[in-house]
Design a protein around this motif. Structure first.
Motif, PDB file in Angstrom:
ATOM      1  N   ALA A 134      79.313 -38.355 -32.903  1.00 36.14           N
ATOM      2  CA  ALA A 134      79.282 -39.406 -31.883  1.00 36.14           C
ATOM      3  C   ALA A 134      79.621 -38.830 -30.510  1.00 36.14           C
ATOM      4  N   LEU A 135      80.551 -37.879 -30.477  1.00 42.13           N
ATOM      5  CA  LEU A 135      80.921 -37.248 -29.207  1.00 42.13           C
ATOM      6  C   LEU A 135      79.752 -36.463 -28.640  1.00 42.13           C
ATOM      7  N   ILE A 136      79.050 -35.705 -29.490  1.00 45.14           N
ATOM      8  CA  ILE A 136      77.900 -34.937 -29.027  1.00 45.14           C
ATOM      9  C   ILE A 136      76.836 -35.871 -28.451  1.00 45.14           C
ATOM     10  N   GLU A 137      76.599 -37.006 -29.114  1.00 49.02           N
ATOM     11  CA  GLU A 137      75.630 -37.982 -28.603  1.00 49.02           C
ATOM     12  C   GLU A 137      76.091 -38.541 -27.250  1.00 49.02           C
ATOM     13  N   TYR A 138      77.374 -38.816 -27.148  1.00 50.34           N
ATOM     14  CA  TYR A 138      77.910 -39.363 -25.902  1.00 50.34           C
ATOM     15  C   TYR A 138      77.763 -38.354 -24.763  1.00 50.34           C
ATOM     16  N   LEU A 139      78.093 -37.094 -25.019  1.00 52.05           N
ATOM     17  CA  LEU A 139      77.968 -36.070 -23.989  1.00 52.05           C
ATOM     18  C   LEU A 139      76.523 -35.941 -23.518  1.00 52.05           C
ATOM     19  N   GLY A 140      75.594 -36.136 -24.440  1.00 48.45           N
ATOM     20  CA  GLY A 140      74.184 -36.063 -24.086  1.00 48.45           C
ATOM     21  C   GLY A 140      73.730 -37.194 -23.178  1.00 48.45           C
ATOM     22  N   SER A 141      74.528 -38.244 -23.079  1.00 49.86           N
ATOM     23  CA  SER A 141      74.167 -39.387 -22.232  1.00 49.86           C
ATOM     24  C   SER A 141      74.627 -39.228 -20.790  1.00 49.86           C
ATOM     25  N   ILE A 142      75.461 -38.202 -20.511  1.00 53.50           N
ATOM     26  CA  ILE A 142      75.933 -37.975 -19.147  1.00 53.50           C
ATOM     27  C   ILE A 142      74.778 -37.477 -18.295  1.00 53.50           C
ATOM     28  N   LYS A 143      74.642 -38.028 -17.108  1.00 49.34           N
ATOM     29  CA  LYS A 143      73.474 -37.752 -16.273  1.00 49.34           C
ATOM     30  C   LYS A 143      73.779 -36.718 -15.190  1.00 49.34           C
ATOM     31  N   PHE A 144      72.739 -35.971 -14.809  1.00 45.03           N
ATOM     32  CA  PHE A 144      72.892 -35.045 -13.698  1.00 45.03           C
ATOM     33  C   PHE A 144      73.132 -35.836 -12.420  1.00 45.03           C
ATOM     34  N   GLY A 145      73.959 -35.270 -11.567  1.00 40.97           N
ATOM     35  CA  GLY A 145      74.438 -35.977 -10.383  1.00 40.97           C
ATOM     36  C   GLY A 145      75.870 -36.441 -10.563  1.00 40.97           C
ATOM     37  N   VAL A 202      88.074 -38.966 -32.154  1.00 41.19           N
ATOM     38  CA  VAL A 202      89.094 -38.198 -32.864  1.00 41.19           C
ATOM     39  C   VAL A 202      88.398 -37.110 -33.668  1.00 41.19           C
ATOM     40  N   ILE A 203      88.650 -35.861 -33.312  1.00 39.38           N
ATOM     41  CA  ILE A 203      87.971 -34.721 -33.924  1.00 39.38           C
ATOM     42  C   ILE A 203      88.952 -33.968 -34.818  1.00 39.38           C
ATOM     43  N   SER A 204      88.573 -33.770 -36.067  1.00 42.51           N
ATOM     44  CA  SER A 204      89.427 -33.034 -36.999  1.00 42.51           C
ATOM     45  C   SER A 204      88.957 -31.587 -37.100  1.00 42.51           C
ATOM     46  N   ALA A 205      89.846 -30.712 -37.528  1.00 36.02           N
ATOM     47  CA  ALA A 205      89.505 -29.301 -37.685  1.00 36.02           C
ATOM     48  C   ALA A 205      88.355 -29.115 -38.669  1.00 36.02           C
ATOM     49  N   GLU A 253      85.689 -30.758 -38.883  1.00 36.58           N
ATOM     50  CA  GLU A 253      84.395 -30.975 -38.245  1.00 36.58           C
ATOM     51  C   GLU A 253      83.930 -29.789 -37.395  1.00 36.58           C
ATOM     52  N   LEU A 254      84.837 -28.881 -37.084  1.00 35.45           N
ATOM     53  CA  LEU A 254      84.503 -27.774 -36.194  1.00 35.45           C
ATOM     54  C   LEU A 254      83.771 -26.661 -36.932  1.00 35.45           C
ATOM     55  N   PRO A 255      82.817 -25.985 -36.287  1.00 36.23           N
ATOM     56  CA  PRO A 255      82.330 -26.279 -34.942  1.00 36.23           C
ATOM     57  C   PRO A 255      81.401 -27.482 -34.918  1.00 36.23           C
ATOM     58  N   LEU A 256      81.428 -28.228 -33.825  1.00 35.19           N
ATOM     59  CA  LEU A 256      80.559 -29.402 -33.694  1.00 35.19           C
ATOM     60  C   LEU A 256      79.133 -28.976 -33.418  1.00 35.19           C
ATOM     61  N   VAL A 257      78.985 -27.891 -32.646  1.00 37.97           N
ATOM     62  CA  VAL A 257      77.665 -27.395 -32.275  1.00 37.97           C
ATOM     63  C   VAL A 257      77.464 -26.045 -32.935  1.00 37.97           C
ATOM     64  N   LYS A 258      76.406 -25.916 -33.676  1.00 43.94           N
ATOM     65  CA  LYS A 258      76.119 -24.657 -34.347  1.00 43.94           C
ATOM     66  C   LYS A 258      75.575 -23.647 -33.358  1.00 43.94           C
ATOM     67  N   ALA A 259      76.066 -22.426 -33.467  1.00 43.96           N
ATOM     68  CA  ALA A 259      75.640 -21.361 -32.539  1.00 43.96           C
ATOM     69  C   ALA A 259      74.155 -21.045 -32.750  1.00 43.96           C
TER      70      ALA A 259
END
Length: 225
Positions: A6-17, A214-217, A219-225
């Motif tokens: 959900a956090l990754i989706e939310y971060l993706g909604s932040i707009k440039f500017g 709330v992120i637990s250990a 779940e990490l890493p959230l983004v795969k390299a």
């Protein structure tokens, strides 16, 4: 859906500017937060790091100890301000021994040129909180110039700025001003031994206020390299 996704989706909604202030306490897992941020951004955007007083080095070394391929940071463009340890691809050096009016203008002019040739760019500012210690007798003047730079690029659609700030180092009045300038404020705190919480303190969307991830250990890493 887990809070991590959900956090990754939310971060993706932040707009440039937009400009985002990330507030954290000294004990918060900032190297981990930074790692997840970098992995997310590098998949889509050009990244530029403002490294003040070797803060990037202090994040990179714990990540290396944790086993992350921190050498990828060496390829990222970096504006170096103060400090003695070169980390990343240094594209500009700012002499912060000068008057704040001088070096903030120099930085703003460089950023305008950089944004013109690198679209879109995400600026990650590390260590702006540490600059305050240089101006124990001139904090007001310093605050005016730093706030001026933050305001200057707000709304510029070629960039997105993330300002990381240790709340223990920033006077409340300064923090309040920074919170007023930016479009979003995230607060990072620990929850027990295995979790950290990212709280949305400010957002352009009223429904986002007080939202928590709330992120637990586990779940990490959230983004795969």
């Amino acid at each position: 859906m887990t809070d991590g996704r959900a956090l990754i989706e939310y971060l993706g909604s932040i707009k440039f500017g937009e400009s985002v202030l990330v507030e954290y306490s000294p004990e918060a897992p900032i190297p981990i937060i930074f790692r997840e941020t970098i992995e997310f951004l590098l998949k889509k955007y050009n990244v530029l790091i403002l490294d003040i007083f070797d803060t990037l080095h202090m994040i990179k070394e714990p990540l290396k100890i944790m086993g992350w391929d921190a050498e990828k940071l060496d390829k990222i463009d970096v504006v170096k301000a103060g400090g003695i340890i070169n980390t990343g691809n240094i594209v500009k050096r700012i002499d912060i021994s000068k008057d704040p009016a001088v070096y903030t203008l120099e930085f703003a002019e460089f950023m305008r040129e950089y944004y013109a040739t690198h679209r879109p760019t995400v600026l990650i500012a590390l260590g702006i909180d540490k600059l305050i210690r240089l101006y124990t007798n001139e904090v007001t003047s310093f605050e005016i110039h730093i706030a001026g730079v933050m305001k200057k690029f707000l709304g510029e659609r070629s960039r997105l700025s993330l300002y990381f700030a240790n709340m223990a180092l920033v006077p409340k009045e300064t923090l309040y001003e920074w919170e007023e300038i930016v479009t979003r404020v995230f607060e990072i705190t620990l929850k027990g031994k295995m979790k950290f919480v990212i709280k949305v303190k400010k957002s352009p969307n009223i429904e986002d206020h007080e939202k928590e991830f709330v992120i637990s250990a586990d779940e990490l890493p959230l983004v795969k390299a």
